[in-house]
Write a protein that holds these residues in place. Structure first.
Motif, PDB file in Angstrom:
ATOM      1  N   PHE A   1      24.926  32.336  26.598  1.00  0.00           N
ATOM      2  CA  PHE A   1      25.063  33.380  27.623  1.00  0.00           C
ATOM      3  C   PHE A   1      23.835  34.270  27.666  1.00  0.00           C
ATOM      4  CE2 PHE A   1      26.263  37.785  28.589  1.00  0.00           C
ATOM      5  CZ  PHE A   1      26.710  37.609  29.881  1.00  0.00           C
TER       6      PHE A   1
ATOM      7  N   VAL B   1      22.212  32.729  36.859  1.00  0.00           N
ATOM      8  CA  VAL B   1      23.477  33.470  36.945  1.00  0.00           C
ATOM      9  C   VAL B   1      24.650  32.499  37.066  1.00  0.00           C
ATOM     10  CG1 VAL B   1      24.748  35.122  38.331  1.00  0.00           C
ATOM     11  CG2 VAL B   1      22.381  35.512  37.846  1.00  0.00           C
TER      12      VAL B   1
ATOM     13  N   ASP C   1      25.412  31.364  33.717  1.00  0.00           N
ATOM     14  CA  ASP C   1      26.125  32.446  33.048  1.00  0.00           C
ATOM     15  C   ASP C   1      27.614  32.422  33.389  1.00  0.00           C
ATOM     16  OD1 ASP C   1      24.725  33.811  31.263  1.00  0.00           O
ATOM     17  OD2 ASP C   1      24.072  35.410  32.595  1.00  0.00           O
ATOM     18  N   PHE C   2      27.913  32.212  34.654  1.00  0.00           N
ATOM     19  CA  PHE C   2      29.321  32.135  35.064  1.00  0.00           C
ATOM     20  C   PHE C   2      30.022  30.979  34.372  1.00  0.00           C
ATOM     21  CE2 PHE C   2      28.518  34.257  39.402  1.00  0.00           C
ATOM     22  CZ  PHE C   2      28.498  35.471  38.770  1.00  0.00           C
TER      23      PHE C   2
ATOM     24  N   LEU D   1      30.775  31.856  30.906  1.00  0.00           N
ATOM     25  CA  LEU D   1      31.847  32.843  30.826  1.00  0.00           C
ATOM     26  C   LEU D   1      33.225  32.256  31.104  1.00  0.00           C
ATOM     27  CD1 LEU D   1      30.287  35.933  32.553  1.00  0.00           C
ATOM     28  CD2 LEU D   1      31.080  35.773  30.220  1.00  0.00           C
ATOM     29  N   GLY D   2      33.293  30.995  31.445  1.00  0.00           N
ATOM     30  CA  GLY D   2      34.590  30.408  31.730  1.00  0.00           C
ATOM     31  C   GLY D   2      35.022  30.587  33.164  1.00  0.00           C
ATOM     32  N   ALA D   3      34.082  30.611  34.089  1.00  0.00           N
ATOM     33  CA  ALA D   3      34.409  30.717  35.503  1.00  0.00           C
ATOM     34  C   ALA D   3      33.704  29.597  36.257  1.00  0.00           C
ATOM     35  CB  ALA D   3      33.996  32.082  36.048  1.00  0.00           C
TER      36      ALA D   3
ATOM     37  N   PHE E   1      34.556  27.859  38.789  1.00  0.00           N
ATOM     38  CA  PHE E   1      34.659  27.938  40.252  1.00  0.00           C
ATOM     39  C   PHE E   1      33.599  28.886  40.821  1.00  0.00           C
ATOM     40  CE2 PHE E   1      36.895  29.750  44.034  1.00  0.00           C
ATOM     41  CZ  PHE E   1      36.755  28.617  44.812  1.00  0.00           C
ATOM     42  N   ALA E   2      33.436  30.027  40.156  1.00  0.00           N
ATOM     43  CA  ALA E   2      32.411  30.974  40.604  1.00  0.00           C
ATOM     44  C   ALA E   2      31.024  30.398  40.408  1.00  0.00           C
ATOM     45  CB  ALA E   2      32.554  32.290  39.846  1.00  0.00           C
TER      46      ALA E   2
ATOM     47  N   LEU F   1      30.424  28.010  43.244  1.00  0.00           N
ATOM     48  CA  LEU F   1      30.197  28.746  44.498  1.00  0.00           C
ATOM     49  C   LEU F   1      28.816  29.382  44.509  1.00  0.00           C
ATOM     50  CD1 LEU F   1      33.436  30.593  45.510  1.00  0.00           C
ATOM     51  CD2 LEU F   1      32.240  28.793  46.678  1.00  0.00           C
TER      52      LEU F   1
ATOM     53  N   GLY G   1      39.133  29.885  27.116  1.00  0.00           N
ATOM     54  CA  GLY G   1      39.215  31.129  27.880  1.00  0.00           C
ATOM     55  C   GLY G   1      38.878  30.962  29.340  1.00  0.00           C
TER      56      GLY G   1
ATOM     57  N   THR H   1      39.029  30.356  33.341  1.00  0.00           N
ATOM     58  CA  THR H   1      39.904  30.643  34.460  1.00  0.00           C
ATOM     59  C   THR H   1      39.569  29.659  35.572  1.00  0.00           C
ATOM     60  OG1 THR H   1      39.848  32.952  33.840  1.00  0.00           O
ATOM     61  CG2 THR H   1      40.716  32.424  36.010  1.00  0.00           C
TER      62      THR H   1
ATOM     63  N   GLU I   1      43.951  29.147  39.387  1.00  0.00           N
ATOM     64  CA  GLU I   1      44.382  30.541  39.290  1.00  0.00           C
ATOM     65  C   GLU I   1      43.684  31.409  40.319  1.00  0.00           C
ATOM     66  OE1 GLU I   1      43.120  29.286  36.110  1.00  0.00           O
ATOM     67  OE2 GLU I   1      45.068  28.659  35.348  1.00  0.00           O
ATOM     68  N   VAL I   2      42.397  31.084  40.555  1.00  0.00           N
ATOM     69  CA  VAL I   2      41.652  31.864  41.544  1.00  0.00           C
ATOM     70  C   VAL I   2      42.268  31.688  42.926  1.00  0.00           C
ATOM     71  CG1 VAL I   2      39.413  32.180  42.627  1.00  0.00           C
ATOM     72  CG2 VAL I   2      39.541  31.701  40.205  1.00  0.00           C
TER      73      VAL I   2
ATOM     74  N   ALA J   1      45.580  33.587  43.130  1.00  0.00           N
ATOM     75  CA  ALA J   1      45.363  35.030  43.270  1.00  0.00           C
ATOM     76  C   ALA J   1      44.767  35.370  44.628  1.00  0.00           C
ATOM     77  CB  ALA J   1      44.439  35.525  42.158  1.00  0.00           C
TER      78      ALA J   1
ATOM     79  N   LEU K   1      28.208  39.460  39.224  1.00  0.00           N
ATOM     80  CA  LEU K   1      28.175  39.089  37.803  1.00  0.00           C
ATOM     81  C   LEU K   1      29.014  40.049  36.982  1.00  0.00           C
ATOM     82  CD1 LEU K   1      26.989  37.317  35.576  1.00  0.00           C
ATOM     83  CD2 LEU K   1      25.082  38.877  35.442  1.00  0.00           C
TER      84      LEU K   1
ATOM     85  N   VAL L   1      32.666  39.153  37.486  1.00  0.00           N
ATOM     86  CA  VAL L   1      33.104  37.945  36.779  1.00  0.00           C
ATOM     87  C   VAL L   1      33.176  38.193  35.277  1.00  0.00           C
ATOM     88  CG1 VAL L   1      32.461  35.576  36.262  1.00  0.00           C
ATOM     89  CG2 VAL L   1      32.353  36.404  38.575  1.00  0.00           C
TER      90      VAL L   1
ATOM     91  N   SER M   1      36.555  37.703  33.145  1.00  0.00           N
ATOM     92  CA  SER M   1      36.678  36.790  32.017  1.00  0.00           C
ATOM     93  C   SER M   1      36.966  37.551  30.732  1.00  0.00           C
ATOM     94  CB  SER M   1      35.399  35.980  31.862  1.00  0.00           C
ATOM     95  OG  SER M   1      34.445  36.741  31.171  1.00  0.00           O
TER      96      SER M   1
ATOM     97  N   HIS N   1      40.696  37.955  31.027  1.00  0.00           N
ATOM     98  CA  HIS N   1      41.369  36.704  31.398  1.00  0.00           C
ATOM     99  C   HIS N   1      42.182  36.841  32.672  1.00  0.00           C
ATOM    100  CE1 HIS N   1      40.069  34.677  27.800  1.00  0.00           C
ATOM    101  NE2 HIS N   1      40.463  35.718  27.093  1.00  0.00           N
TER     102      HIS N   1
ATOM    103  N   ALA O   1      42.080  36.442  37.049  1.00  0.00           N
ATOM    104  CA  ALA O   1      41.378  35.752  38.127  1.00  0.00           C
ATOM    105  C   ALA O   1      40.834  36.722  39.166  1.00  0.00           C
ATOM    106  CB  ALA O   1      42.308  34.753  38.801  1.00  0.00           C
ATOM    107  N   ASP O   2      41.139  38.004  39.012  1.00  0.00           N
ATOM    108  CA  ASP O   2      40.747  38.977  40.039  1.00  0.00           C
ATOM    109  C   ASP O   2      39.233  39.121  40.148  1.00  0.00           C
ATOM    110  OD1 ASP O   2      43.381  39.225  40.134  1.00  0.00           O
ATOM    111  OD2 ASP O   2      43.500  41.226  39.222  1.00  0.00           O
TER     112      ASP O   2
ATOM    113  N   GLN P   1      36.983  36.806  39.816  1.00  0.00           N
ATOM    114  CA  GLN P   1      36.423  35.741  40.642  1.00  0.00           C
ATOM    115  C   GLN P   1      36.813  35.903  42.102  1.00  0.00           C
ATOM    116  OE1 GLN P   1      36.331  31.770  39.043  1.00  0.00           O
ATOM    117  NE2 GLN P   1      37.156  32.551  37.120  1.00  0.00           N
ATOM    118  N   VAL P   2      37.996  36.467  42.342  1.00  0.00           N
ATOM    119  CA  VAL P   2      38.387  36.744  43.734  1.00  0.00           C
ATOM    120  C   VAL P   2      37.417  37.733  44.355  1.00  0.00           C
ATOM    121  CG1 VAL P   2      40.163  37.765  45.156  1.00  0.00           C
ATOM    122  CG2 VAL P   2      40.782  36.196  43.345  1.00  0.00           C
TER     123      VAL P   2
ATOM    124  N   PHE Q   1      34.433  38.183  43.400  1.00  0.00           N
ATOM    125  CA  PHE Q   1      33.149  37.512  43.551  1.00  0.00           C
ATOM    126  C   PHE Q   1      33.111  36.684  44.834  1.00  0.00           C
ATOM    127  CE2 PHE Q   1      30.616  33.678  42.896  1.00  0.00           C
ATOM    128  CZ  PHE Q   1      29.383  34.276  42.838  1.00  0.00           C
TER     129      PHE Q   1
ATOM    130  N   LEU R   1      30.521  37.176  47.871  1.00  0.00           N
ATOM    131  CA  LEU R   1      29.756  36.040  48.381  1.00  0.00           C
ATOM    132  C   LEU R   1      29.837  35.969  49.900  1.00  0.00           C
ATOM    133  CD1 LEU R   1      28.272  33.844  46.771  1.00  0.00           C
ATOM    134  CD2 LEU R   1      30.213  32.396  47.187  1.00  0.00           C
TER     135      LEU R   1
END
Lengths: 196, 87
Positions: free
Chosen positions: A5, A39, A42-43, A46-48, A50-51, A54, A121, A123, A127-128, A131, B31, B34, B38, B41, B43-44, B46-47, B49, B53
């Protein structure tokens, strides 16, 4: 997981600093792309994921291609030849190549070694999505309206911009003006294809 | 990174660099979202983000169209040259 990271974040910050101090626009864009990809890594760390996807697709793909198009369109008339000659010297590429190869090594390391570590960890996109379309549905609608407004606004501004060379072309030759006199609809479709 | 983008926004006088530093600032905000998402834990982050975007994409489209028109009208990308614009 921690050092990867920080390495990716360091690459992002270094390439951003280099981007801000460049004088040439294309070099700055190159460093900005490297920064966005860092970046994205980095995402991913961090465990993202999907981000990260994107970020790589939309930022480094679409937005940077838009920037490149505009830079190329602005650079056409001025001094394209000697700039092209400058771009072909290999010394310019070394900075972004070093930073990007750091990122590539890191991604390979992540994919091979630490992929089991990331699963704990993370996501995921599921889940995204839940939400996004659950409690944030009004935000989705607002974002869609914003995108529509941006599309219409960019089309409007680009349309008025391309009016000027068309008029010059019409007044340049008599036969051209006679031909395109009733062809406004056709000219409009041509400009829309150019504007988008 | 946000402060870097802000500094560049204040220092540079080229419109494309202004847009690029806006990109950097939005990116830093995403960033941060996100990282927060994380950390807890959720998902908000990323939403948020995704929203950032979409907003950045719309802003860049309109901004670049404006830049093109300004360039065709003034033959320059200098911000200070636009301050004499009256009517």
């Amino acid at each position: 997981m921690e050092p990867t990271f920080y390495i990716a974040g360091g690459v992002a910050i270094v390439s951003t600093i280099v981007m801000l101090t460049r004088l040439n626009l294309v070099h700055a864009l190159l460093h900005l792309i490297v920064s966005l990809l860092a970046v994205a890594v980095d995402f991913f760390v961090l465990g993202a994921p999907f981000a990260a996807a994107l970020e790589a697709i939309v930022y480094a793909g679409a937005i940077m291609v838009l920037f490149l198009f505009v830079v190329m369109m602005l650079n056409i008339g001025r001094h394209a030849a000697e700039m092209e000659r400058q771009w072909l010297t290999p010394g310019i590429w070394t900075g972004p190549v070093i930073l990007a190869s750091t990122l590539i090594v890191e991604v390979v390391y992540l994919a091979r070694v630490a992929s089991a570590d990331l699963g704990t960890g993370a996501t995921g996109p599921k889940e995204v999505g839940i939400a996004l379309f659950g409690p944030y549905i009004i935000g989705v609608e607002l974002a869609s309206m914003l995108l529509l407004a941006g599309l219409v606004g960019a089309y409007h501004l680009g349309f008025r911009k391309t009016e000027k060379p068309e008029i010059q072309h019409d007044t340049g030759t008599h036969e051209g003006r006679a031909d395109t006199g009733g062809d406004l609809v056709f000219a409009g479709t041509d400009q829309s294809a150019r504007a988008t | 990174m946000f402060s870097l983008g802000l500094t560049s926004l204040l220092v540079r006088r080229n419109l494309i660099f202004v847009l690029m530093s806006l990109e950097v600032m939005l990116n830093a905000a995403g960033l941060a979202f996100v990282v927060g998402g994380s950390r807890w834990h959720q998902a908000d982050g990323q939403v948020m983000f995704v929203f950032i975007l979409a907003m950045a994409a719309a802003e860049v489209a309109v901004g670049l169209a404006l830049v093109l028109q300004i360039y065709h009208r003034f033959r320059s990308l200098d911000v200070d040259a636009l301050s004499e614009m009256r009517g």
